[in-house]
Design an enzyme around this catalytic site. Structure first.
Site, PDB file in Angstrom:
ATOM      1  N   PHE A 109       0.821  -1.227   0.000  1.00 31.19           N
ATOM      2  CA  PHE A 109       0.000   0.000   0.000  1.00 31.19           C
ATOM      3  C   PHE A 109       0.848   1.267   0.000  1.00 31.19           C
ATOM      4  O   PHE A 109       0.371   2.330   0.408  1.00 31.19           O
ATOM      5  CB  PHE A 109      -0.972  -0.003   1.195  1.00 31.19           C
ATOM      6  CG  PHE A 109      -1.656  -1.322   1.412  1.00 31.19           C
ATOM      7  CD1 PHE A 109      -2.494  -1.840   0.432  1.00 31.19           C
ATOM      8  CD2 PHE A 109      -1.431  -2.072   2.547  1.00 31.19           C
ATOM      9  CE1 PHE A 109      -3.114  -3.073   0.597  1.00 31.19           C
ATOM     10  CE2 PHE A 109      -2.045  -3.305   2.729  1.00 31.19           C
ATOM     11  CZ  PHE A 109      -2.895  -3.797   1.746  1.00 31.19           C
ATOM     12  N   ILE A 122       2.764  -7.686  -5.419  1.00 28.60           N
ATOM     13  CA  ILE A 122       2.516  -7.293  -4.020  1.00 28.60           C
ATOM     14  C   ILE A 122       1.134  -7.772  -3.572  1.00 28.60           C
ATOM     15  O   ILE A 122       0.569  -7.247  -2.625  1.00 28.60           O
ATOM     16  CB  ILE A 122       2.696  -5.777  -3.824  1.00 28.60           C
ATOM     17  CG1 ILE A 122       1.758  -4.974  -4.749  1.00 28.60           C
ATOM     18  CG2 ILE A 122       4.138  -5.385  -4.080  1.00 28.60           C
ATOM     19  CD1 ILE A 122       1.742  -3.466  -4.428  1.00 28.60           C
ATOM     20  N   GLY A 123       0.626  -8.772  -4.282  1.00 28.10           N
ATOM     21  CA  GLY A 123      -0.678  -9.319  -3.917  1.00 28.10           C
ATOM     22  C   GLY A 123      -1.754  -8.919  -4.903  1.00 28.10           C
ATOM     23  O   GLY A 123      -2.923  -9.258  -4.744  1.00 28.10           O
ATOM     24  N   THR A 124      -1.345  -8.200  -5.934  1.00 28.45           N
ATOM     25  CA  THR A 124      -2.317  -7.608  -6.853  1.00 28.45           C
ATOM     26  C   THR A 124      -2.650  -8.511  -8.031  1.00 28.45           C
ATOM     27  O   THR A 124      -3.606  -8.241  -8.749  1.00 28.45           O
ATOM     28  CB  THR A 124      -1.739  -6.298  -7.408  1.00 28.45           C
ATOM     29  OG1 THR A 124      -0.401  -6.566  -7.845  1.00 28.45           O
ATOM     30  CG2 THR A 124      -1.682  -5.230  -6.338  1.00 28.45           C
ATOM     31  N   ILE A 146      -9.054  -4.124 -19.209  1.00 29.79           N
ATOM     32  CA  ILE A 146      -8.879  -4.998 -18.056  1.00 29.79           C
ATOM     33  C   ILE A 146      -8.198  -6.284 -18.531  1.00 29.79           C
ATOM     34  O   ILE A 146      -8.627  -6.893 -19.513  1.00 29.79           O
ATOM     35  CB  ILE A 146     -10.259  -5.318 -17.428  1.00 29.79           C
ATOM     36  CG1 ILE A 146     -10.945  -4.035 -16.947  1.00 29.79           C
ATOM     37  CG2 ILE A 146     -10.126  -6.329 -16.287  1.00 29.79           C
ATOM     38  CD1 ILE A 146     -10.164  -3.204 -15.963  1.00 29.79           C
ATOM     39  N   ASN A 197      -7.316  -8.966 -16.284  1.00 26.94           N
ATOM     40  CA  ASN A 197      -7.939 -10.076 -15.555  1.00 26.94           C
ATOM     41  C   ASN A 197      -9.067  -9.497 -14.708  1.00 26.94           C
ATOM     42  O   ASN A 197      -8.823  -8.722 -13.784  1.00 26.94           O
ATOM     43  CB  ASN A 197      -6.894 -10.778 -14.678  1.00 26.94           C
ATOM     44  CG  ASN A 197      -7.472 -11.986 -13.953  1.00 26.94           C
ATOM     45  OD1 ASN A 197      -8.568 -11.932 -13.398  1.00 26.94           O
ATOM     46  ND2 ASN A 197      -6.730 -13.085 -13.962  1.00 26.94           N
ATOM     47  N   GLU A 202      -5.339   2.230  -7.031  1.00 26.66           N
ATOM     48  CA  GLU A 202      -5.472   3.509  -6.339  1.00 26.66           C
ATOM     49  C   GLU A 202      -6.726   4.262  -6.769  1.00 26.66           C
ATOM     50  O   GLU A 202      -7.390   4.902  -5.958  1.00 26.66           O
ATOM     51  CB  GLU A 202      -4.206   4.342  -6.549  1.00 26.66           C
ATOM     52  CG  GLU A 202      -3.076   3.751  -5.722  1.00 26.66           C
ATOM     53  CD  GLU A 202      -1.688   4.183  -6.145  1.00 26.66           C
ATOM     54  OE1 GLU A 202      -1.333   3.912  -7.305  1.00 26.66           O
ATOM     55  OE2 GLU A 202      -0.969   4.759  -5.323  1.00 26.66           O
TER      56      GLU A 202
HETATM   57 MO1  MOS Z   1       1.288   3.004  -3.965  1.00 33.72          MO
HETATM   58  S1  MOS Z   1       1.095   4.426  -2.499  1.00 33.72           S
HETATM   59  O1  MOS Z   1       2.099   3.901  -5.140  1.00 33.72           O
HETATM   60  O2  MOS Z   1       2.097   1.712  -3.307  1.00 33.72           O
END
Ligand code: MOS
Length: 729
Positions: A232, A458-460, A619, A621, A695
């Site tokens: 995050f 990162i989990g995304t 998009i 996925n 974001e």
């Molecule tokens: Mo985000 S605040 O650019 O990880």
């Protein structure tokens, strides 16, 4: 581009590893002979460390060493050109700039002994009398350093002539990322080479920063981060845990694991800074904005000037001829702030979208209608056309799905049983950025494919969307595509920040895959096989095999490579932002509608429903993209109603330094979410037209909720989080 795979909701490639516990996060790694470190943090916010008595600690069986600010080898600072968490490395000198600053590190045979040893350390301080912890007082006393300002037109004069005017001040508190996985690392040295199993959003940046910190050539540092338990923004840049694990390892000559504890996470690894923002808006009779002024100040630390650029979004999101924005900081005895999901725009839109709602009330215009009348036809701040702007469509579709036309504008007029219902709307937006990436795609004799890039998931869903891209172009089964990321030694890829990995890397993967296929075709037409002497253009890859466009024979990757005794063929792809950046402004847009229910008798406020329509280009996925926005909406509920790091003004310590006191939403706080992703490819951003997502899901959520709270209760809360006591009486 016609696609089979792109856009589909494929399961996460790493899902099985994660749900079975086989995915190893940074401090899950165990090295032979590993030692453990634990930190002692400053209990004071400003002063000097005078002495460290480590007698009792060193007497503990199993303690290997104690490092501290008065007795530690010097580390180097990173150059200004490289973003890091704190510019000042740990133990640089004996100054103390915030409560929670790491002052000593105990290294021991076990975690328990290290922790006990850290508790036994006796730190002697000289406390300064002057401590700046009181943001309100600092603002009253005008201790603001102006850092940025820009304008167009004559905002002050136009404001005075406005038909309807709003002048209001909004505040947002310190926010903590609260990733489930703490900042931590396992580090060891192989001769002069440093290897770190880390938890980072940027393996490349982390390795550069560690190289600078330890005075090593970049090629001698390897940072690995295969799985990250939430970032995050908190793990974009280098923070002390990775440095201290490496430093302790250098001193004891063994691998060392070091992690912040949850309390340390609240003081020593960044936060979203506190902001105060004054918004002045004026509109004509028809609700067209004629003046917009957005002045923001945020708290920063004594040692770093971190700017939370709240007003930037206000210069672009709506059309307005007279705009002025400015940014300032106030130095305080807190740790250095850092980006947190949607930095700048998330608190910035809390102010702007709340102020617009106030303006709509003033003008007696529906808040949806007011936004529609002011949608920006071009980016007036950059003076460029949008690459595409579906803001209006997002607003209309969100309103339609939500049932906005049923809204009775009268405050407190919508009721159900003991609850008053409020409906609010807000725009959401995030700049659509791209950076640079190099990718290699190898087609292997085993019939598999391998993608390599020094970025990270990162989990995304990065593993998944990368594999999807290769599957799309080769037809190979998902399981036959290996994704190698999360290591700084791979071909250089982007930071997982600013929602830009997919937009950055996917075009490079496409290019690398096409080149690898082309290299295979070269072999196929040259070998003594069914395609000998064929024109390459008559061939294509389907289902992982080369075949003729007119049908007939086919040849597998393995067969072609086997005939040449080769292990693999490679393609390299490179992508970086091009001249389109000078011709267009890239931004994602969306709209959130929120429903809140206020039960005055119980003093209970809930967010019951959120409808979001987001345009973030194509998009890749549907599941992983939607997952980002669901998470963002839940985070927005936390921002609106729950999250705040409260500091004790006497000591500078956060009093909400754990997950029991710093409230984050749990399942019962989650609204019903109705999400639509428009899935319209951006015509200018790169091969597939994918912009980032994540974001943009968050930025407008809190004001949509705040506006709904006003509609239910008639109370305009301008300071987050909105608490039940704000609404009572
Ligand atoms: Mo985000 S605040 O650019 O990880």
């Amino acid at each position: 581009m016609d696609t089979n795979i792109i856009g589909r909701p494929l399961n996460r490639k790493d899902g099985h590893l994660k749900v079975t516990g086989a995915a190893l996060y940074a401090t899950d790694h165990q090295r032979e002979g590993q030692a453990y470190a634990c930190a002692a943090h400053s209990e004071i916010a400003s002063g000097e460390l005078l002495a460290v008595d480590a007698t009792a600690t060193l007497a503990l069986p199993g303690v290997l060493t104690v490092l501290h600010a008065l007795d530690a080898p010097k580390l180097f600072r990173c150059p200004e050109s490289l973003n890091v968490g704190e510019r000042r490395p740990p133990f640089e000198d004996n100054r103390i700039y915030y409560a929670g600053q790491i002052l000593a590190l105990v290294v021991a045979e076990s975690f328990e002994v290290a922790r006990h040893g850290a508790q036994l350390l006796e730190l002697k301080y000289k406390e300064d009398e002057q401590v700046s912890l009181d943001f309100e007082r600092d603002l009253r006393e005008g201790k603001i350093e102006q850092t940025d300002a820009s304008s167009r037109g004559q905002a002050a004069e136009a404001f005075d002539r406005g038909h309807a005017r709003i002048d209001a001040t909004y505040e947002t508190p310190v926010g903590i990322h609260c990733a489930m996985e703490l900042h931590g690392a396992v580090a060891w040295w192989e001769e002069e080479r440093l290897v770190v199993e880390d938890s980072t959003q940027w393996v490349v940046g982390q390795s550069k920063a560690l190289a600078n910190t330890f005075g090593l050539p970049e090629s001698d540092v390897e940072v690995r981060s295969r799985f990250v338990g939430g970032g995050f923004g908190g793990k974009l840049f280098l923070w002390s845990p990775s440095i201290l694990a490496a430093e302790a390892s250098r001193v004891v000559g063994r691998p060392v694991q070091f992690s912040l504890d949850r309390r340390g996470q609240f003081t020593s690894a960044g936060h979203r800074p506190r902001t105060r923002q004054r918004l002045r808006l004026a509109a004509d009779e028809d609700g067209h904005l004629v003046s917009l002024r957005h002045e923001a100040v945020n708290q920063t630390s004594q040692v770093d000037q971190y700017e939370e650029s709240c007003p930037d979004v206000s210069a672009s999101l709506y059309q307005c001829p007279n705009v002025s924005i400015s940014q300032g900081v106030v130095r305080s005895h807190v740790g250095t702030p850092t980006p947190m999901r949607g930095p700048g725009e998330t608190p910035g839109l809390w102010a702007l979208e709340s102020a617009l709602d106030e303006l709509a009330v003033e003008l007696k215009i529906d808040p949806l209608e007011l936004r529609l009348r002011n949608v920006a036809q071009r980016d007036e701040a950059k003076d460029l056309p949008w690459s595409i702007n579906l803001h209006e469509r997002c607003l209309r579709e969100a309103a339609a799905r939500f049932g906005w036309s049923q809204r009775n504008p009268e405050v407190g007029s919508m009721r159900e049983g003991s609850e008053v219902i409020g409906w609010g709307i807000a725009s959401t937006s995030w700049a659509a950025m791209r950076s640079s990436a190099t990718v290699t795609v190898d087609l292997l004799q085993s019939g598999k494919a391998r993608i390599s890039c020094a970025t990270q998931d990162i989990g995304t869903g990065t593993y998944t969307v990368f594999a999807q891209m290769v599957k799309e172009l080769t037809g190979l089964p998902f399981d036959s595509i290996e994704v190698r990321i999360g290591n700084s030694r791979l071909p250089t890829g982007p930071i997982s920040g600013g929602s830009m990995v997919t937009a950055t890397v996917v075009p490079a993967i496409a290019e690398a895959t096409e080149k690898a296929i082309d290299a295979l075709l070269d072999l196929a037409v040259a070998e003594d096989g069914p395609f000998a002497g064929s024109d390459k253009k008559s061939l294509r890859m389907v289902g992982g095999k080369l075949c003729s466009r007119s049908g007939g024979a086919s040849r597998s990757i393995g067969e072609v490579l086997e005939s040449k005794r080769l292990s693999f063929v490679s393609g390299k792809g490179e992508a970086s932002p091009g001249e389109e950046q000078e011709r267009y402004s890239f931004r994602s847009f969306g709209a959130h509608c929120a429903e809140v229910r206020w039960d005055a008798g119980l003093g209970r406020l809930r967010v019951s429903r959120v409808t979001s329509v987001i345009d973030s280009g194509r998009i890749i996925n549907l599941d992983t993209a939607s997952n980002q926005v669901y998470g963002a909406i839940v985070m927005g509920v936390g921002m609106a109603l729950l999250e705040e790091s409260v500091y004790d003004k006497r000591t500078g310590r956060p009093v909400t330094d754990n997950l029991a006191d710093y409230l984050v939403p749990v399942m019962t706080d989650c609204p019903e979410i109705d999400l639509s992703l428009l899935n319209v490819p951006d015509p200018h951003i790169g091969k597939l037209g994918a912009r980032g997502i994540g974001e943009v899901g968050l930025t407008g959520v809190a004001p949509a909720i705040g506006n709904a709270v006003y509609h239910a209760t008639g109370k305009r809360i301008r300071t987050l989080p909105i608490r039940m006591e704000d609404l009572m009486g």
